[in-house]
Structures are given as C-alpha cells and as structure tokens.
Design an enzyme around this catalytic site. Structure first.
Site, mmCIF file in Angstrom:
data_model
loop_
_atom_site.group_PDB
_atom_site.id
_atom_site.type_symbol
_atom_site.label_atom_id
_atom_site.label_comp_id
_atom_site.label_asym_id
_atom_site.label_seq_id
_atom_site.Cartn_x
_atom_site.Cartn_y
_atom_site.Cartn_z
ATOM 1 N N GLU A 177 13.331 38.542 -55.354
ATOM 2 C CA GLU A 177 14.510 39.140 -56.203
ATOM 3 C C GLU A 177 15.699 39.067 -56.230
ATOM 4 O OE1 GLU A 177 12.847 43.191 -56.820
ATOM 5 O OE2 GLU A 177 10.884 42.388 -57.630
ATOM 6 N N GLU A 227 4.617 38.554 -58.168
ATOM 7 C CA GLU A 227 4.373 39.815 -57.561
ATOM 8 C C GLU A 227 4.293 40.730 -58.928
ATOM 9 O OE1 GLU A 227 8.013 43.081 -56.205
ATOM 10 O OE2 GLU A 227 7.889 41.220 -55.301
#
Length: 191
Positions: free
Chosen positions: A78, A182
C-alpha cells in the site's frame, strides 16, 4: 518459519509464497520513525534506496537458510496509504514514479543479480490506482522488464468497475498478470 515449514510439509502441492514490506528501518525514512507518514530518504539510485533493495535480498537469503523460498515480493505494501496513514501505522509512501524509479534502479537489479528466482510485483494497493499506476511503472521499459505482475487490493472495488481498472490494465499490459494479494471483510466500521 516453523509455521511456514509445517504448511509447506503438509501441502500436497508446492505453495507459492510472496512477501510484501511495510516499512524500512527508521534511519532510512524521511520522518526518522518506522511509523507514520514518510518516504525513503533521498531518491532512487542513492545509498538509502540501494540499501533498502539489499534488505529484500537479505530477507530472501535468511529464509532460504531455512529452506523457505518466496515465489514473489512486492515493492511496497500500500504505497499510497503512506500518504494518508494513521500516525502509528508502519508504512512507506511511494508515488507511481517513485516506485518505478526504485524498481528500475535499485530493487529490480538487486533481485536480478541475486541467486533468488523471486518475481517482483508492483503496486500492491487498491485497484482504483489502475491503469494509471501501471502506465507509469510499466510504461518504462527498464522497470517493466523487472516486473512480473501487478498486486491489487480489493477494499475500494465498489468505487471503480473492473472494466475501468483491471480490464483496461490487462489490455494495456497483457504480458503482466494481475493478482489480488490482500482482501478482508469488516474493515469499514459502519458495516
């Protein structure tokens, strides 16, 4: 490592493991802390970026000593969350251009010169960043040759239809796979 070795031993077929970093050590970060908003100090090609790339190789080396190998690593978990993270979250912020340059100048060459056959995945963030992120990174021939695929998270999937993100990216870069890396439910407090 003991849990991974047990899982590998129990599996009837080979398990493909991938790793994704959260943060570099504090001394390498712009904010001097492993938590909160911060980037790697300096710019791609410098001692901080080369050292961070070598951390990936050391990580792979240490696991290999225990007969645990990784199919892939991502350049950063991220990377855009690093711009918006709560103060206690450990993360590094990267823009698409910063990730491109880190891959092209540091991480890609380090992996290619290592004894590991580990593949490199880029993005590892929400698919709302596609196809822009792919255009920036994979539009660079040097970075593109090091990248096997794009890692994608699903948390904001309701915002952008797959045709505008996944399908558009696949059409632009059909030689690079897309992989959800994810996902979970219950991350929104109101649901």
């Amino acid at each position: 490592i003991p849990l991974l070795r047990r899982a590998l031993a129990m599996s009837k077929r080979p398990l493909l493991l991938f790793a994704s970093p959260w943060t570099a050590p504090a001394w390498m970060r712009s904010n001097g802390d492993v938590r909160g908003k911060g980037t790697l100090k300096g710019k791609a090609g410098d001692k901080y970026h080369k050292t961070w790339a070598n951390y990936f190789i050391k990580f792979l080396d240490e696991y290999a000593k225990h007969n645990v190998t990784f199919w892939a690593v991502t350049a950063q978990n991220e990377p855009l969350a690093g711009l918006f993270t709560p103060p206690q979250a450990p993360t590094i912020a990267f823009t698409a251009a910063q990730q491109r340059d880190f891959i092209a100048q540091d991480l890609g060459p380090a992996l290619a010169c290592s004894p590991h056959r580990t593949q490199l995945l880029m993005l590892d963030d929400q698919r709302i960043h596609l196809p822009h992120w792919a255009k920036v990174v994979l539009g660079n021939a040097t970075a593109a040759r090091y990248v096997a695929g794009l890692a994608v998270h699903w948390y904001l999937d309701a915002i952008v239809p797959p045709s505008c993100s996944l399908e558009a990216t696949h059409k632009l870069f059909p030689d690079h796979f897309l992989l959800y890396t994810e996902a979970c439910t219950g991350f929104f407090m109101f649901r």
